[in-house]
Enzyme design. Structure first.
Site, mmCIF file in Angstrom:
data_model
loop_
_atom_site.group_PDB
_atom_site.id
_atom_site.type_symbol
_atom_site.label_atom_id
_atom_site.label_comp_id
_atom_site.label_asym_id
_atom_site.label_seq_id
_atom_site.Cartn_x
_atom_site.Cartn_y
_atom_site.Cartn_z
ATOM 1 N N ARG A 129 0.815 -1.215 0.000
ATOM 2 C CA ARG A 129 0.000 0.000 0.000
ATOM 3 C C ARG A 129 0.851 1.269 0.000
ATOM 4 N NH1 ARG A 129 -4.955 0.856 4.071
ATOM 5 N NH2 ARG A 129 -3.441 0.618 5.745
ATOM 6 N N ARG A 162 2.716 4.240 4.861
ATOM 7 C CA ARG A 162 2.421 4.543 6.259
ATOM 8 C C ARG A 162 3.371 3.794 7.175
ATOM 9 N NH1 ARG A 162 -3.959 3.580 6.921
ATOM 10 N NH2 ARG A 162 -3.131 2.617 8.802
ATOM 11 N N ARG A 173 -2.418 -4.773 14.718
ATOM 12 C CA ARG A 173 -3.689 -4.222 14.216
ATOM 13 C C ARG A 173 -4.693 -5.331 13.925
ATOM 14 N NH1 ARG A 173 -1.175 -1.112 9.486
ATOM 15 N NH2 ARG A 173 -3.283 -0.685 8.764
HETATM 16 P P1 ADP Z 1 -6.501 0.703 8.913
HETATM 17 O O1 ADP Z 1 -7.964 0.553 8.703
HETATM 18 O O2 ADP Z 1 -5.684 0.478 7.700
HETATM 19 O O3 ADP Z 1 -5.971 -0.097 10.084
HETATM 20 P P2 ADP Z 1 -6.835 3.505 9.829
HETATM 21 O O4 ADP Z 1 -6.259 4.575 8.987
HETATM 22 O O5 ADP Z 1 -8.308 3.377 9.907
HETATM 23 O O6 ADP Z 1 -6.136 2.172 9.328
HETATM 24 O O7 ADP Z 1 -6.294 3.663 11.328
HETATM 25 C C1 ADP Z 1 -4.929 3.769 11.621
HETATM 26 C C2 ADP Z 1 -4.705 3.744 13.131
HETATM 27 O O8 ADP Z 1 -5.382 4.865 13.750
HETATM 28 C C3 ADP Z 1 -5.251 2.528 13.853
HETATM 29 O O9 ADP Z 1 -4.351 1.430 13.821
HETATM 30 C C4 ADP Z 1 -5.445 3.090 15.274
HETATM 31 O O10 ADP Z 1 -4.213 3.176 15.955
HETATM 32 C C5 ADP Z 1 -5.921 4.507 15.021
HETATM 33 N N1 ADP Z 1 -7.394 4.564 14.945
HETATM 34 C C6 ADP Z 1 -8.144 4.846 13.849
HETATM 35 N N2 ADP Z 1 -9.463 4.788 14.115
HETATM 36 C C7 ADP Z 1 -9.564 4.433 15.438
HETATM 37 C C8 ADP Z 1 -10.647 4.168 16.322
HETATM 38 N N3 ADP Z 1 -11.928 4.249 15.912
HETATM 39 N N4 ADP Z 1 -10.376 3.843 17.600
HETATM 40 C C9 ADP Z 1 -9.119 3.753 18.040
HETATM 41 N N5 ADP Z 1 -8.035 3.952 17.259
HETATM 42 C C10 ADP Z 1 -8.240 4.300 15.976
#
Ligand code: ADP
Ligand code: ZN
Length: 216
Positions: A129, A162, A173
């Site tokens: 990605r 990222r 994750r």
């Molecule tokens: P992806 O879906 O690829 O894991 P995101 O861009 O949605 O990535 O999120 C990246 C990071 O941001 C997550 O791994 C987490 O650390 C944080 N994060 C995002 N949304 C939330 C949420 N709703 N609650 C807690 N942490 C969040």
């Protein structure tokens, strides 16, 4: 038309890609908590500094912080025409807070779209990605290349990898997804809001299928 939408699915399932397409097609506000945290990190705000300590390890940002930023964003006037939540809620506490909040402000959830994908494919997608630094549009070095290498098709911004798209953070994750987020599918199923899509069909077909469903 269903217009207040939650997009769910494991990291790499294609939420960001689908969100960008749906945002444009249906004039919805795309609310990505991940993008909001990355923006705050870029600007070096207090929120950004706090979020960074969790995000770089692949951990979740605490619920109270995350719920706070969504509450603020979702209450803004532009969300009246419909919103697309991407990456929120990720825990039961967040889901319950959202149920309450979305009703309070008169913008209740119409549907929860879940993108299904197997683990092998998730790992393949995330390791290749690249993301636009300016607008957040995701690409893939083999299967979703931009027209010009390293440059965003939409805004001309630079593409980057990222820092949490590494093997170690990804494992964490995926673990949080299985433990905290996947159980929400049951929660929304019981509320009669859940609709499943297989994300292996590819971005274009997936977009068509979701669009049909939202319009029906
Ligand atoms: P992806 O879906 O690829 O894991 P995101 O861009 O949605 O990535 O999120 C990246 C990071 O941001 C997550 O791994 C987490 O650390 C944080 N994060 C995002 N949304 C939330 C949420 N709703 N609650 C807690 N942490 C969040
Ligand atoms: Zn861009």
């Amino acid at each position: 038309m269903k217009k207040n939408i939650i997009l769910m699915g494991p990291p790499g399932a294609g939420k960001g890609t689908a969100a960008k397409q749906l945002q444009t097609a249906f004039n919805l506000v795309h609310i990505s908590t991940g993008d909001m945290f990355r923006e705050a990190m870029k600007e070096g705000t207090e929120l950004g500094k706090l979020a960074k300590t969790f995000i770089e390890k692949g951990d979740l940002v605490p619920d109270d912080v995350t719920i706070g930023i969504v509450r603020e964003r979702l209450s803004k006037p532009d969300c009246a025409n419909g919103y697309l939540l991407d990456g929120f809620p990720r825990t039961l506490v967040q889901a319950e807070a959202l149920e309450k909040l979305s009703k309070e402000i008169g913008r209740p959830i119409d549907t929860v779209i879940n993108l299904d994908c197997n683990q092998e494919e998730l790992i393949r997608r995330i390791s290749g990605r690249r993301v636009c630094k300016v607008c957040g549009t995701p690409y893939h070095v083999v299967t979703m290349k931009p027209k010009v290498e390293g440059v965003c098709d939409h805004c001309g911004g630079p593409l980057y990898q990222r820092p949490d798209d590494n093997e170690e953070a990804l494992k964490v994750r995926l673990h949080h997804y299985v433990e905290s987020t996947k159980p929400l599918l049951d929660y929304y199923e019981k509320l009669g809001l859940l609709k499943n899509f297989n994300s292996l069909v590819g971005a274009t077909t997936l977009f068509d299928e979701i669009s049909q469903y939202l319009k029906a």
